[in-house]
Each structure stands twice: as C-alpha cells, then as structure tokens.
Design an enzyme around this catalytic site. Structure first.
Site: not given
Ligand SMILES: [Zn+2]
Length: 297
Positions: A123-124, A267
C-alpha cells in the site's frame, strides 16, 4: 465515538499509545442515543448486543462487519470517527448509477484460491525509493503481488507504475490522497476514486479493486465502489510495518499469522519502508519454503 485504526500515513503518530495497546479494529458506534461497541475478534458471524442509553439491552443484535477469522493485528495509529447512521441517499447526478444489488456490506479479507494460497498487498505507493526495491524482490522469487496506489503519486512515478503492471502485479485504487473516506460526503468519495482511476488510466491501468485507507469502510464507500465496479479489499495479516517495529517483528508477525487465504498488508510508501524491504527478504522465501504460493487478489 472513536475508532483506532490506521495502516499508515502521516497521522499515524496521533494515537500511538492506543495502537500499542492493540485496540484492534475496535469500533464504537453511536447513533441516536444508542451505543454499540464492536471489536474485531477472530469470531466469524459475531454478533454484539445493542445497549440502550439507559444501559439495558434492547435485545437487538447487529452482526459486526469486522468478523474476519484470523485477523491478527489492527492497523493502529490514527483516530477516526464512524457513525452508524444511515447515509443520505446518493444525490442525483453524482457519480455513475448504482445497482443497489451490487453494493457490498463487507470488504474481502481473504483470497480463496486453494490450500496454502495467499496474497501480498503493498500500500501507499508508488514511490521511487521503495516500489522498485519491492519489485526486485518479487521478481527474484517469482511472486505476484497487489499494489494499492495513491492517485496523486501516480503521475510522478508513471514509469514505476508501468513496471508494476508489466511485471504482472495487480494495481488497485487506494484513493487520491489517502484521506479517511468515511469522513467524506459521497460526492468527494466518488471524486477520489475517479481522479485515481483517471491517473491510472493515463498509464494504461484500469483497476478493478479498491482499498480503503486505514481499512475504514462505510456504506457510502461501499456504494462508491459499486458505482465504479471496484471490489472492496481489506486484509487479514497486518505486521504493522508502517510503524517500523523492527525487521524481526515484521518477519515474526507475518510468519506467525499467515495461513491459507491470508491477505498480507505491507507498504511501499508512506515513509521509511527500509524495514519492510529487509523483512520481505526474510519472510518471503520462508513462506515459499513452507509451501505457500502467492496469488493476485
Ligand atoms: Zn494506505
């Protein structure tokens, strides 16, 4: 009325103490003088009683939306509010039309692709620093993952996004700016999805999946997902890599909690992810040696 719940982002420092206390996915709903407390526990189909303002049980039960068996740790960090009140009807003309029958009420926590089959989500990103490092590890082991991208970061990392797609990884819509979508009106949720879809379309990617920032879901968010034909995706193993708990902590958390169907949250953006990268070099080959195989979500 608070929910301690964050996977990542700049506001993660707001509630570190609560995160440490592992107030996992605890949700307190308050509506019309009725308070409902729903903690995410490993019990499927868990129901919680509704207690009236006077403290007496009303007898009504509401199934919690957080009934993911085996869900391990909660995203911790930021605080957010969530209300159980019915969202307003979709204002006419906002977003694509929605078939109510297609609106989900829970996200997906697991993959269902056979024994010892799991999924890895990042993520991100995209980020120029960490996404390529993750790609390199995944290529080394022949693993396909799912990258949940923040729309406003896509333009500056278009080449990386293309690399992710070319390597066969899935790419999902993780909103435009990672705001807590449960705090936004429907029109803003729609706008966040649309802008991100457009940014990804500009580099040839058409996402079919949506991941909510902080894992915060609401009826309007589910409705917006339906409007754009996006499957709402959550996770079931959270090593809290965003909090930089140490490489060994990330490794042991993932190895301890992963089982058939697990969706692991990691992440490739949102801050210093060097621990995430170092940990992946350890736990990924270990899970493969244990007989696990990875599938895209
Ligand atoms: Zn996120």
């Amino acid at each position: 009325v608070k929910q301690t719940n964050a996977e990542d982002n700049g506001s993660r420092s707001l509630d570190r103490a609560a995160a440490r206390a592992r107030i996992s996915r605890r949700v307190l709903f308050a509506a019309g003088g009725v308070t409902l407390v729903a903690g995410c526990t490993p019990l499927a189909a868990q129901s919680v009683g509704v207690v009236g303002a006077a403290g007496s049980a009303s007898g009504a039960t509401v199934p919690t939306q957080r009934s993911a068996p085996g869900r391990t740790t909660a995203p911790g960090g930021a605080s957010s509010s969530r209300r159980a009140s019915t969202p307003p009807a979709t204002p006419p003309g906002i977003g694509p039309p929605v078939d109510p029958a297609t609106v989900r009420t829970v996200p997906e926590y697991y993959v269902h692709a056979g024994a010892k089959t799991i999924a890895l989500t990042l993520d991100d990103g995209p980020t120029s620093q960490y996404t390529p490092q993750i790609l390199e590890i995944l290529a080394q082991y022949g693993v396909r993952a799912t990258f949940c991208m923040i729309g406003r970061q896509v333009g500056a990392a278009a080449g990386i996004v293309r690399e992710v797609a070319a390597a066969g990884h899935a790419i999902t819509n993780h909103t435009w700016d990672h705001a807590d979508q449960t705090k936004l009106p429907y029109g803003a949720i729609v706008s966040q999805i649309e802008r991100t879809n457009d940014a990804l379309a500009a580099v040839g990617v058409r996402p079919q999946i949506y991941r909510a920032p902080y894992g915060n879901w609401s009826p309007p968010v589910f409705r917006a997902c339906a409007a754009f034909n996006l499957r709402p995706l959550d996770w079931s193993v959270d090593p809290r890599d965003w909090s930089r708990p140490g490489v060994q902590s990330i490794v042991s958390n993932i190895l301890r909690h992963t089982r058939t169907g697990s969706i692991i949250l990691d992440h490739d953006g949102g801050g210093d992810r060097s621990q995430t990268v170092a940990a992946m070099r350890i736990w990924l080959p270990q899970l493969l040696a244990d007989g696990y195989r990875f599938t895209s979500v």
